[in-house]
Each structure stands twice: as structure tokens, then as C-alpha cells.
Design a protein around this motif. Structure first.
Motif, PDB file in Angstrom:
ATOM      1  N   ALA A 401      10.724 -34.913  11.068  1.00 14.94           N
ATOM      2  CA  ALA A 401      10.909 -33.545  10.550  1.00 14.94           C
ATOM      3  C   ALA A 401      11.842 -33.555   9.351  1.00 14.94           C
ATOM      4  O   ALA A 401      12.537 -32.580   9.086  1.00 14.94           O
ATOM      5  N   GLY A 402      11.860 -34.674   8.606  1.00 15.34           N
ATOM      6  CA  GLY A 402      12.720 -34.777   7.420  1.00 15.34           C
ATOM      7  C   GLY A 402      11.967 -34.352   6.164  1.00 15.34           C
ATOM      8  O   GLY A 402      10.988 -33.585   6.217  1.00 15.34           O
ATOM      9  N   GLY A 403      12.418 -34.888   5.031  1.00 14.12           N
ATOM     10  CA  GLY A 403      11.864 -34.470   3.736  1.00 14.12           C
ATOM     11  C   GLY A 403      10.391 -34.798   3.582  1.00 14.12           C
ATOM     12  O   GLY A 403       9.597 -33.957   3.137  1.00 14.12           O
ATOM     13  N   ALA A 404       9.995 -36.019   3.959  1.00 15.65           N
ATOM     14  CA  ALA A 404       8.585 -36.406   3.807  1.00 15.65           C
ATOM     15  C   ALA A 404       7.713 -35.568   4.721  1.00 15.65           C
ATOM     16  O   ALA A 404       6.635 -35.089   4.326  1.00 15.65           O
ATOM     17  N   ASN A 423       9.323 -34.734  16.966  1.00 13.39           N
ATOM     18  CA  ASN A 423      10.557 -35.242  16.356  1.00 13.39           C
ATOM     19  C   ASN A 423      11.613 -35.507  17.401  1.00 13.39           C
ATOM     20  O   ASN A 423      11.662 -34.857  18.449  1.00 13.39           O
ATOM     21  N   ARG A 424      12.460 -36.502  17.116  1.00 15.15           N
ATOM     22  CA  ARG A 424      13.562 -36.869  18.005  1.00 15.15           C
ATOM     23  C   ARG A 424      14.469 -35.663  18.260  1.00 15.15           C
ATOM     24  O   ARG A 424      14.841 -35.381  19.383  1.00 15.15           O
ATOM     25  N   THR A 425      14.809 -34.943  17.215  1.00 13.81           N
ATOM     26  CA  THR A 425      15.661 -33.760  17.363  1.00 13.81           C
ATOM     27  C   THR A 425      14.749 -32.536  17.405  1.00 13.81           C
ATOM     28  O   THR A 425      14.175 -32.128  16.388  1.00 13.81           O
ATOM     29  N   LYS A 428      15.032 -29.472  14.985  1.00 10.09           N
ATOM     30  CA  LYS A 428      14.569 -29.643  13.597  1.00 10.09           C
ATOM     31  C   LYS A 428      13.051 -29.475  13.510  1.00 10.09           C
ATOM     32  O   LYS A 428      12.527 -28.881  12.565  1.00 10.09           O
ATOM     33  N   CYS A 462       6.225 -40.071   9.699  1.00  7.80           N
ATOM     34  CA  CYS A 462       7.164 -39.720   8.624  1.00  7.80           C
ATOM     35  C   CYS A 462       8.587 -40.048   9.040  1.00  7.80           C
ATOM     36  O   CYS A 462       9.539 -39.355   8.650  1.00  7.80           O
ATOM     37  N   PRO A 464      11.441 -43.504   9.642  1.00  6.12           N
ATOM     38  CA  PRO A 464      11.578 -44.914   9.218  1.00  6.12           C
ATOM     39  C   PRO A 464      11.374 -45.908  10.361  1.00  6.12           C
ATOM     40  O   PRO A 464      11.658 -47.101  10.177  1.00  6.12           O
ATOM     41  N   THR A 492       3.725 -43.596   6.495  1.00  5.98           N
ATOM     42  CA  THR A 492       4.277 -43.402   5.143  1.00  5.98           C
ATOM     43  C   THR A 492       5.181 -44.571   4.726  1.00  5.98           C
ATOM     44  O   THR A 492       5.478 -44.721   3.537  1.00  5.98           O
ATOM     45  N   GLY A 515       1.606 -46.764   3.560  1.00  5.50           N
ATOM     46  CA  GLY A 515       2.511 -46.022   2.687  1.00  5.50           C
ATOM     47  C   GLY A 515       2.326 -46.377   1.222  1.00  5.50           C
ATOM     48  O   GLY A 515       2.634 -45.571   0.336  1.00  5.50           O
TER      49      GLY A 515
HETATM   50  P1  NAP Z   1      14.524 -38.161   6.316  1.00  7.07           P
HETATM   51  O1  NAP Z   1      14.538 -36.864   5.591  1.00  7.07           O
HETATM   52  O2  NAP Z   1      15.800 -38.854   6.550  1.00  7.07           O
HETATM   53  O3  NAP Z   1      13.853 -37.888   7.759  1.00  7.07           O
HETATM   54  C1  NAP Z   1      13.715 -38.929   8.683  1.00  7.07           C
HETATM   55  C2  NAP Z   1      13.039 -38.416   9.954  1.00  7.07           C
HETATM   56  O4  NAP Z   1      12.839 -39.550  10.780  1.00  7.07           O
HETATM   57  C3  NAP Z   1      13.878 -37.414  10.732  1.00  7.07           C
HETATM   58  O5  NAP Z   1      13.039 -36.438  11.272  1.00  7.07           O
HETATM   59  C4  NAP Z   1      14.501 -38.268  11.829  1.00  7.07           C
HETATM   60  O6  NAP Z   1      14.682 -37.600  13.045  1.00  7.07           O
HETATM   61  C5  NAP Z   1      13.440 -39.304  12.054  1.00  7.07           C
HETATM   62  N1  NAP Z   1      14.037 -40.553  12.559  1.00  7.07           N
HETATM   63  C6  NAP Z   1      14.833 -41.397  11.858  1.00  7.07           C
HETATM   64  N2  NAP Z   1      15.162 -42.452  12.633  1.00  7.07           N
HETATM   65  C7  NAP Z   1      14.567 -42.251  13.829  1.00  7.07           C
HETATM   66  C8  NAP Z   1      14.540 -42.986  15.049  1.00  7.07           C
HETATM   67  N3  NAP Z   1      15.187 -44.152  15.143  1.00  7.07           N
HETATM   68  N4  NAP Z   1      13.835 -42.488  16.071  1.00  7.07           N
HETATM   69  C9  NAP Z   1      13.181 -41.326  15.973  1.00  7.07           C
HETATM   70  N5  NAP Z   1      13.166 -40.576  14.857  1.00  7.07           N
HETATM   71  C10 NAP Z   1      13.854 -41.041  13.787  1.00  7.07           C
HETATM   72  O7  NAP Z   1      13.566 -39.201   5.613  1.00  7.07           O
HETATM   73  P2  NAP Z   1      12.268 -38.911   4.716  1.00  7.07           P
HETATM   74  O8  NAP Z   1      12.657 -38.777   3.306  1.00  7.07           O
HETATM   75  O9  NAP Z   1      11.508 -37.797   5.349  1.00  7.07           O
HETATM   76  O10 NAP Z   1      11.485 -40.290   4.846  1.00  7.07           O
HETATM   77  C11 NAP Z   1      10.860 -40.645   6.069  1.00  7.07           C
HETATM   78  C12 NAP Z   1       9.945 -41.846   5.831  1.00  7.07           C
HETATM   79  O11 NAP Z   1       8.945 -41.524   4.886  1.00  7.07           O
HETATM   80  C13 NAP Z   1      10.668 -43.077   5.288  1.00  7.07           C
HETATM   81  O12 NAP Z   1      10.273 -44.187   6.054  1.00  7.07           O
HETATM   82  C14 NAP Z   1      10.149 -43.241   3.882  1.00  7.07           C
HETATM   83  O13 NAP Z   1       9.998 -44.613   3.537  1.00  7.07           O
HETATM   84  C15 NAP Z   1       8.787 -42.594   3.962  1.00  7.07           C
HETATM   85  N6  NAP Z   1       8.349 -42.061   2.675  1.00  7.07           N
HETATM   86  C16 NAP Z   1       7.307 -42.683   2.046  1.00  7.07           C
HETATM   87  C17 NAP Z   1       6.839 -42.230   0.822  1.00  7.07           C
HETATM   88  C18 NAP Z   1       5.677 -42.910   0.165  1.00  7.07           C
HETATM   89  O14 NAP Z   1       5.376 -42.625  -1.022  1.00  7.07           O
HETATM   90  N7  NAP Z   1       4.996 -43.802   0.836  1.00  7.07           N
HETATM   91  C19 NAP Z   1       7.444 -41.109   0.221  1.00  7.07           C
HETATM   92  C20 NAP Z   1       8.512 -40.489   0.890  1.00  7.07           C
HETATM   93  C21 NAP Z   1       8.946 -40.966   2.114  1.00  7.07           C
HETATM   94  P3  NAP Z   1      15.901 -36.602  13.337  1.00  7.07           P
HETATM   95  O15 NAP Z   1      15.466 -35.284  12.754  1.00  7.07           O
HETATM   96  O16 NAP Z   1      16.004 -36.590  14.814  1.00  7.07           O
HETATM   97  O17 NAP Z   1      17.104 -37.184  12.652  1.00  7.07           O
END
Ligand code: NAP
Length: 549
Positions: A401-404, A423-425, A428, A462, A464, A492, A515
Motif C-alpha cells: 500500500a505504498g507509492g507504487a 498489506n501488512r499494515t 494503510k 508492490c 520489496p 514490480t 519489474g
Molecule cells: P513503499 O512506498 O515504501 O511501500 C512499500 C510497501 O511494501 C508498503 O506497503 C509496506 O507495507 C510493504 N512492505 C515492505 N516490506 C514488507 C515486508 N517485509 N512484509 C510485508 N510488507 C512489506 O515502496 P514503493 O515505492 O511502493 O515500492 C515498492 C516496490 O515497488 C519496490 O520493490 C520497488 O522496487 C518497486 N517499484 C518498481 C518500479 C518499476 O518500474 N519496476 C517502480 C516503482 C516501484 P507497510 O505499509 O506495512 O509498511
């Protein structure tokens, strides 16, 4: 013509000559021999110049001006005189403004070995007078330039300072443009790269490059080392912070194609050093013959830094700044900036609260768009053989539930998919679902542990989870056997390219999307917005894959 000079820290005659020969082979115009620690054997200095593969600048930079020479001025003058004592002489000597101004003896002995403006060039050696600041922009920058230019024997003005932000580069460009003598104006450090790459666009006398990687290994084994090597600058390292290598300037930034009209693009973020965007967009410009260059653009995290920097670059019209990829932490700042400037913001980007693409049109107007959600939609559509309208009523599971996730949920909900966010949280996920209730598709939230039993046509990770180095992890640790044929699984994450989630999904007969596909597609949409040409996506894919494997 702006020359390309490879700066060589001289440790021995053989090492320096070998490095100059490689520089010549790779297309350099000049070498700068930095003889700071090569001062014990004065006759060797004559041989250094006489047998050089390229015309040379001889510099003996003292420690008080950021170099390694720790001796006195009498010895330094002897170094310059010996460098000029042979039948073949240096093209240039570089001396510091401070040294030249403070000593009449230094002035007269240097003037005795360099050309004078009112005489025929009998000595064949021009004088570069330089001034450096390794901490910041000198307060008296413009006064220094005036003092240097007013020295009668000075043929080339050189100033270099540590850039504190990308804005410093604009002053370097302005100094080139307003020059009264040929000028080298360079910014050091990671913020100073544009001044080095774009020196040719602004008619600088030269830019410096570090020797291409591998030059050190081409130095003959057993090369004479009459002078001990100082530990601070190995053979193939830059002699100033932020100096790109000859290979980087020639191949990566396409030095030979840069003209005063070349359009400038970049990746804005903090940090940006790891970004693959410069590699793919420069390769794309090369493949399509587009007259552009793409640079890393590090900007401090605040909105004020973003705004001040982008405004400065936009206002400097000769720069032809035409667009940027915008990444963390500036995606929301881009939206705000373009709105404040009265530009056009893509409605869904506004809804998502983030944009990743700035386009500067020829009339100066601005557009902010989000190519992430579009890439995530089109990657799935292509794998299913449908257009975006065909996504209506599909069941889409989004993990995270983050930016992506936010961009992807927005895109699918707009095209009528029924999206469930896992989502874990939980809060969110719930908050994200609530913010897209007015879209054609249903958006709901569900606990992460309910994912395994949930029905879906498309699953998109979405988070990591599974990213390098934790490559054995998966958001579905029990595997994907229950998914069945026809399900599309999209991760992703692009490092590694084949995550454990994708490997498990493939084994279960699902269609998978990496991705890399999303990354390549979001970049391709940016390329199209800036150049009006379809991106060479195969080139993009090859560049990304080569970097990740
Ligand atoms: P972000 O805003 O930090 O959000 C991360 C999300 O992942 C949050 O919802 C978080 O949950 C969850 N999360 C993180 N660690 C976790 C774990 N150990 N167990 C369960 N849930 C976990 O990051 P983002 O910018 O959205 O990016 C997320 C992924 O998308 C990354 O891997 C990035 O490489 C990928 N991405 C790829 C592209 C592409 O062009 N291919 C573009 C953008 C992003 P909580 O809400 O509980 O903290």
C-alpha cells in the motif's frame, strides 16, 4: 572546438606515456600531466613532454591549492622550466592565480617560458592561469575571473569550484558565455557533472576526463617507478572530484554529438547515483539519433530545493532543459511545482498525488505526468492481448500500500477492475482503498494472510519482498500452485529480474511479468513525451538487463 583533456597523475614516465597513448587511442585531444609528485628527476620532465602521444598541459599543483606538491616555489619553477626545455614543448602550462600574483620572480620566470600576446608564438606554450575552491563557490568568483583574464600572458582562464547544488552549473555556463578569453569553468563534486558534460555546448576551452578504466592495467608490467606513488590518486582515478572518465564522456554521454542546440534531460531525485535512467535514455537518444543528453540531477529533498533548482535550469534558455524523470523524494514536489507554474497536470497523476515525468515544451509550458501506472496497465494488457478497456471487471490483487501500489490501484480502478489491496499494515490498505471509492472499479482492503485463498485474475506485488539480497523471500511463501492457468503474476521488483514469486508462478503455469517490463515501459512513455518518437524498447531492455545480470 572544446577539447577533451585526460588528466593523468604522473607516477613514472612509462605509466604516464602509456596512459597518454591509451587516451589518444580513445579520442582525447590533450593530456594534462599532473607532475605534483614527479619532481625529483628534472630531466625526466623534459622527456615526459617530448615523448608524449598527445599535446600536453603540465601542471604541478601545490597542496595549498588542492594538489599533492609539497615543495617550495623554487623547485616548482625548475619543474616548469625543465618541462619546457626540450625540442617539443608543452602546449600549455597551468599555474595558480595566487602564485602568479604574489611573486614577481614567479611571474617573470613563468612569462619567460610561455608565449606573449604581442609576440609571435615562438615558445609554443600557452599559459593557463587557474583558481580552485574545493569547499564551495568562491564569493569573489567573478572578480577572480576578471583578475585572471587581465594577466597579459594568460591565454586560458580556468576556474573550478565545489558545486553545492545543480544551480552552480548555470554560473559555469554563464562564465563561458561571457568570456573575454578562452575559458574553462568547471564545477566539482556530484552536483558539478553537468558543467563537465555540457562544457562543449557552452564553448568551453576544454573539459577534463579521468583516464578510461583499464588504463592502469595496460601499463607495462615492471614500468619504471622512479618516484614513489602517492596513495591519494591512483593511476586511473580522477584528479578532481566528480570528473567522469574518458569512456563515460565519449560513450555514455555521447560527447562527440553534443552541440550548442543539444536538449538536456535528467533524472531528479535524492539520491540518483544508482539510477539506470541515464543509461537507458542516453542509449535511446543514440539509437534514434535524437539530439539530447540525459544527466543525473541530484536535488536535496525539500520542495524549496526542488523549486529553486528546476526554476534556475528552466530560466537559463541556452541550456535547452526539456524534461526530467522524477523519483523519490520529489514525485509530489513535481505536481506542486507544475501546478504553481500554471502547467498541465495529468488528472490521474493528481489523484495519485505523484508524478514522475516533467516535460518542458518548446514554448516553455510544463506538463507533469505519471508513466508508472500506465506502464503497469499496459504490461498486463499486452500479456493478456487486450486493450485497457478489457481490464473492466477483472479481479486484481495488489500486495502493498505504498507509492507504487497507489499508482497501480488508481490505474486499474479507473479502468473498472475490481482491486483488492493486501498489506501488512491493515490501516494503510484501508486508507488507500477509501481514497479510490469513486472510481469505476471496486477497491477493497483485505489482510495479507487472506491472499492465498483469494480469487484473482491478476496479482501484482508492490512490496520489496524478494528483492536483492533477500531473494529467497516471497509474499506467497507457500508457493503459487493454486493459481491455475490464465492468472497473470506481475512483480514490480526488478532486482533480481526473476524473483522467487515469479519463479513459483511460472512453475504453476501462470503468465509472468517482471519489474524490468514496468521500468522499461515507464521510461519508454517518458521518451515518447520528450522526443515524439517511439522509444527503442529493445535497446532499453538490453541496457537494463545488462546492468542487472
Ligand atoms: P513503499 O512506498 O515504501 O511501500 C512499500 C510497501 O511494501 C508498503 O506497503 C509496506 O507495507 C510493504 N512492505 C515492505 N516490506 C514488507 C515486508 N517485509 N512484509 C510485508 N510488507 C512489506 O515502496 P514503493 O515505492 O511502493 O515500492 C515498492 C516496490 O515497488 C519496490 O520493490 C520497488 O522496487 C518497486 N517499484 C518498481 C518500479 C518499476 O518500474 N519496476 C517502480 C516503482 C516501484 P507497510 O505499509 O506495512 O509498511
Amino acid at each position: 572546438m572544446t577539447r577533451l583533456a585526460v588528466a593523468i597523475m604522473v607516477r613514472s614516465l612509462d605509466q604516464a606515456h602509456a596512459a597518454a597513448a591509451v587516451a589518444a587511442e580513445h579520442g582525447a585531444d590533450l593530456v594534462e600531466y599532473r607532475v605534483d609528485t614527479f619532481t625529483d628527476d628534472l630531466p625526466a620532465l623534459t622527456a615526459l613532454v617530448e615523448r608524449s602521444a598527445l599535446p600536453c598541459i603540465v601542471t604541478c599543483r601545490p597542496t595549498w591549492e588542492g594538489g599533492e606538491y609539497g615543495g617550495d616555489e623554487a623547485m616548482r619553477l625548475a619543474v616548469f622550466e625543465h618541462a619546457c626545455a626540450g625540442a617539443r614543448r608543452p602546449a600549455y602550462l597551468d599555474v595558480e592565480l595566487v602564485a602568479y600574483e604574489r611573486s614577481a620572480d614567479f611571474r617573470s620566470r613563468i612569462d619567460a617560458v610561455v608565449d606573449h600576446p604581442d609576440e609571435p608564438a615562438t615558445r609554443d606554450t600557452g599559459l593557463i592561469v587557474s583558481s580552485h575552491d574545493f569547499t564551495s563557490r568562491p564569493r569573489d568568483l567573478y572578480q577572480r575571473v576578471t583578475r585572471i583574464a587581465s594577466i597579459p600572458t594568460c591565454r586560458i582562464v580556468k576556474v573550478a569550484w565545489m558545486a553545492r547544488s545543480l544551480r552552480d552549473n548555470i554560473e559555469a555556463f554563464e562564465l563561458q558565455a561571457s568570456r573575454v578569453k578562452p575559458t574553462i569553468a568547471l564545477c566539482m563534486g556530484e552536483h558539478g557533472l553537468p558543467s563537465r558534460v555540457l562544457a562543449k555546448k557552452f564553448g568551453a576551452f576544454l573539459t577534463f576526463a579521468a583516464p578510461a578504466p583499464g588504463i592502469a592495467s595496460q601499463i607495462p608490467q615492471g614500468a619504471a617507478t622512479s618516484v614513489a606513488r602517492a596513495p591519494s590518486v591512483p593511476n586511473n582515478q580522477p584528479t578532481a572530484p566528480g570528473q567522469p572518465t574518458l569512456n563515460e564522456l565519449k560513450s555514455f554521454y555521447r560527447w562527440d554529438t553534443i552541440t550548442p542546440h543539444t536538449r538536456v534531460f535528467g533524472v531528479v531525485g535524492h539520491p540518483v547515483g544508482h539510477s539506470m535512467s541515464p543509461a537507458i535514455h542516453n542509449a535511446g537518444f543514440d539509437a534514434t539519433g535524437f539530439d539530447g543528453v540525459y544527466l543525473p540531477m541530484p536535488i536535496e529533498p525539500s520542495y524549496e530545493s526542488f523549486k529553486a533548482t528546476i526554476l534556475t535550469w528552466l530560466d537559463h534558455k541556452p541550456l535547452h532543459f526539456r524534461g526530467a524523470s522524477v523519483t523519490i523524494p520529489h514525485k509530489a514536489n513535481l505536481l506542486r511545482f507544475v501546478e504553481e507554474r500554471g502547467g498541465q497536470v495529468e488528472p490521474l497523476a493528481k489523484r495519485i498525488g505523484a508524478a514522475n515525468t516533467l516535460t518542458v515544451h518548446d514554448d516553455g509550458s510544463l506538463t507533469a505526468t505519471n508513466t508508472d501506472y500506465a506502464a503497469a496497465l499496459d504490461a498486463v494488457c499486452d500479456s493478456l492481448g487486450i486493450d485497457r478497456e478489457g481490464l473492466a471487471d477483472r479481479q486484481v490483487a495488489v500486495i502493498g500500500a505504498g507509492g507504487a501500489a497507489r499508482a497501480i490501484v488508481a490505474g486499474y480502478a479507473q479502468y473498472g477492475s475490481n482491486v483488492t489491496i493486501f498489506n501488512r499494515t491493515a490501516d494503510k490498505a484501508q486508507g488507500l482503498a477509501e481514497s479510490f471509492q469513486d472510481q469505476p472499479g471496486d477497491v477493497t482492503a483485505s489482510p495479507l494472510d487472506a491472499l492465498h485463498d483469494a480469487p484473482f485474475d491478476v496479482l501484482i506485488n508492490c512490496t520489496p519482498i524478494g528483492m536483492h539480497p533477500e531473494t529467497d523471500d516471497s509474499p506467497l511463501p507457500d508457493g503459487a500452485q493454486s493459481f491455475g492457468n490464465g492468472v497473470v503474476v506481475f512483480d514490480t521488483i526488478y532486482n533480481p529480474i526473476q524473483t522467487r514469486l515469479l519463479r513459483d508462478a511460472q512453475a504453476a503455469g501462470c503468465t509472468t511479468i517482471t519489474g524490468v517490463e514496468m521500468f522499461v515501459r515507464q521510461a519508454a512513455d517518458q521518451f515518447k513525451a520528450w522526443t515524439q518518437h517511439d522509444a527503442p524498447t529493445d535497446v532499453f531492455r538490453n541496457v537494463v538487463t545488462a546492468r542487472l545480470t
